[in-house]
Design a protein around this motif. Sequence first.
Motif, PDB file in Angstrom:
ATOM      1  N   GLY A 278       0.802  -1.217   0.000  1.00 26.89           N
ATOM      2  CA  GLY A 278       0.000   0.000   0.000  1.00 26.89           C
ATOM      3  C   GLY A 278       0.830   1.259   0.000  1.00 26.89           C
ATOM      4  O   GLY A 278       2.065   1.229   0.065  1.00 26.89           O
ATOM      5  N   ASN A 279       0.141   2.392  -0.083  1.00 23.97           N
ATOM      6  CA  ASN A 279       0.808   3.682  -0.015  1.00 23.97           C
ATOM      7  C   ASN A 279      -0.094   4.695   0.672  1.00 23.97           C
ATOM      8  O   ASN A 279      -1.327   4.593   0.630  1.00 23.97           O
ATOM      9  CB  ASN A 279       1.237   4.159  -1.400  1.00 23.97           C
ATOM     10  N   ILE A 280       0.539   5.683   1.304  1.00 26.86           N
ATOM     11  CA  ILE A 280      -0.170   6.756   2.002  1.00 26.86           C
ATOM     12  C   ILE A 280       0.300   8.084   1.430  1.00 26.86           C
ATOM     13  O   ILE A 280       1.493   8.401   1.500  1.00 26.86           O
ATOM     14  CB  ILE A 280       0.108   6.721   3.514  1.00 26.86           C
ATOM     15  N   ASN A 284       1.762  17.075  -1.696  1.00 31.33           N
ATOM     16  CA  ASN A 284       2.705  17.615  -2.672  1.00 31.33           C
ATOM     17  C   ASN A 284       3.313  16.533  -3.571  1.00 31.33           C
ATOM     18  O   ASN A 284       4.493  16.613  -3.944  1.00 31.33           O
ATOM     19  CB  ASN A 284       3.819  18.395  -1.964  1.00 31.33           C
ATOM     20  N   GLY A 285       2.529  15.496  -3.887  1.00 33.54           N
ATOM     21  CA  GLY A 285       2.979  14.452  -4.800  1.00 33.54           C
ATOM     22  C   GLY A 285       3.840  13.385  -4.177  1.00 33.54           C
ATOM     23  O   GLY A 285       4.359  12.509  -4.884  1.00 33.54           O
ATOM     24  N   PHE A 316       6.309  13.810  -9.942  1.00 34.33           N
ATOM     25  CA  PHE A 316       6.666  15.159 -10.339  1.00 34.33           C
ATOM     26  C   PHE A 316       5.925  15.636 -11.582  1.00 34.33           C
ATOM     27  O   PHE A 316       5.928  16.827 -11.883  1.00 34.33           O
ATOM     28  CB  PHE A 316       8.182  15.298 -10.533  1.00 34.33           C
ATOM     29  N   TYR A 317       5.280  14.704 -12.313  1.00 35.90           N
ATOM     30  CA  TYR A 317       4.457  15.123 -13.457  1.00 35.90           C
ATOM     31  C   TYR A 317       3.561  13.967 -13.873  1.00 35.90           C
ATOM     32  O   TYR A 317       4.040  12.950 -14.378  1.00 35.90           O
ATOM     33  CB  TYR A 317       5.341  15.558 -14.630  1.00 35.90           C
ATOM     34  N   LYS A 318       2.272  14.122 -13.666  1.00 33.87           N
ATOM     35  CA  LYS A 318       1.276  13.126 -14.053  1.00 33.87           C
ATOM     36  C   LYS A 318       1.732  11.706 -13.708  1.00 33.87           C
ATOM     37  O   LYS A 318       1.822  11.361 -12.550  1.00 33.87           O
ATOM     38  CB  LYS A 318       0.930  13.276 -15.536  1.00 33.87           C
ATOM     39  N   LYS A 319       2.096  10.879 -14.703  1.00 38.05           N
ATOM     40  CA  LYS A 319       2.487   9.490 -14.454  1.00 38.05           C
ATOM     41  C   LYS A 319       4.003   9.310 -14.362  1.00 38.05           C
ATOM     42  O   LYS A 319       4.516   8.211 -14.513  1.00 38.05           O
ATOM     43  CB  LYS A 319       1.930   8.585 -15.551  1.00 38.05           C
ATOM     44  N   CYS A 320       4.710  10.402 -14.096  1.00 43.43           N
ATOM     45  CA  CYS A 320       6.172  10.364 -13.958  1.00 43.43           C
ATOM     46  C   CYS A 320       6.541  10.492 -12.481  1.00 43.43           C
ATOM     47  O   CYS A 320       5.976  11.312 -11.760  1.00 43.43           O
ATOM     48  CB  CYS A 320       6.813  11.492 -14.756  1.00 43.43           C
ATOM     49  N   ARG A 321       7.500   9.692 -12.036  1.00 41.20           N
ATOM     50  CA  ARG A 321       7.838   9.687 -10.616  1.00 41.20           C
ATOM     51  C   ARG A 321       9.296   9.299 -10.380  1.00 41.20           C
ATOM     52  O   ARG A 321       9.957   8.728 -11.247  1.00 41.20           O
ATOM     53  CB  ARG A 321       6.939   8.713  -9.851  1.00 41.20           C
ATOM     54  N   PHE A 322       9.750   9.600  -9.168  1.00 38.91           N
ATOM     55  CA  PHE A 322      11.051   9.154  -8.685  1.00 38.91           C
ATOM     56  C   PHE A 322      10.809   8.330  -7.428  1.00 38.91           C
ATOM     57  O   PHE A 322      10.078   8.756  -6.530  1.00 38.91           O
ATOM     58  CB  PHE A 322      11.958  10.346  -8.389  1.00 38.91           C
TER      59      PHE A 322
END
Length: 361
Positions: A278-280, A284-285, A316-322
């Motif tokens: 899971g995630n919480i 701010n993204g 950081f942008y729609k379906k983009c992440r780090f």
Amino acid sequence: MKKKTFIKSTLATLMAVFSSTAAMGQSGSAGDTDWLKDVTERVQLHGYAQGGLNYTHQGGEDKATFELKRILFWANAQITDRWSFLFMHDFSSAVQEFYTDYRISNNKALTVRLGQFKNGLSYENPLSPTSMEAIDVYSEAVTFLTGCGSDPLLGVQYGRDLGLAVFGETNDGKLRYEAQVMNGQGINKKDGNKEKDFIGRLEYRPAKGLNLVATGQIGRGHAVKESLYNPDIKEGADYKRNRWTAGFDYKSKDFNVHGEYLEGKDGDVTSRGAYLTGNIPLGNGVDLVGSYDFFNFNTDLVMDQHKVIAGLQYWFYKKCRFQVQYVYKSAYTRGNQFIHGANHAIMAQMQIRLDYTGKKK
């Protein structure tokens, strides 16, 4: 050699088609312009890449490597309001999917799919890696039982196969079903035996945000290699391959969680496992990510493995992440025999995904 020839001829054909299309678009006639506009409005283009740095510590040894895990591109073509086609290629491996869908009913109740696509076993397998919380993507049980990679008897098949499927939705989308008849051999391969694998999937949404999923498979596998987890099945042998799973998914503004119990039977050997992931959202993204995963590769030999994941991801942008995650895998034993020590890993991954969707008529 045949594969290279096929790829070259396919590319040459596509280039010829695109060149002809471009020429028609530049001809200046209203009819040609309308035709080109119609085509572009019916085509959707998608692509993503995932890569990063993995650091591992195991048995007193440290390793660190940059990895480019996936570069996928796929295109959807809406030929008519009922008929569509999809082609997906992974530039770091092979052609992943190519299939056509035809909607028989006037609503979403009945659609037929023919080609190569993801099998419907488990909650996680049909999902895109771009939507999964873990950098490792799927749980150990899903990876093994669906053919994503860790079962030597089946080989690395990315959870996909060649076959036929019927699926649909009823009750205003609350009930979804899928039935598949598959080769059972994996991607870009002929069947290794005359038997087919049958997979069933049922999803029910009883309340907002909650989805209950049950899946099952019966069939016979054809071993492509011998396996440490199942030493009685030899390479080239046909064997019983059955599976079943039961899971759930819950999404809300405060947290998202999904979990599943899975069990498989290969020949006389039973394997089983379960996971909770899971995630919480922290704002701010930024999300806090966690997972616990257990899998027993062979219940007779007590081949247990536990995995724990904890980390953060930043959209950081729609379906983009780090993503940054710590991953722990327990020491691995086979009965009373020690195989390897605990595995500690720190993973960092960048994900870029882009989508172009034309207007469908």
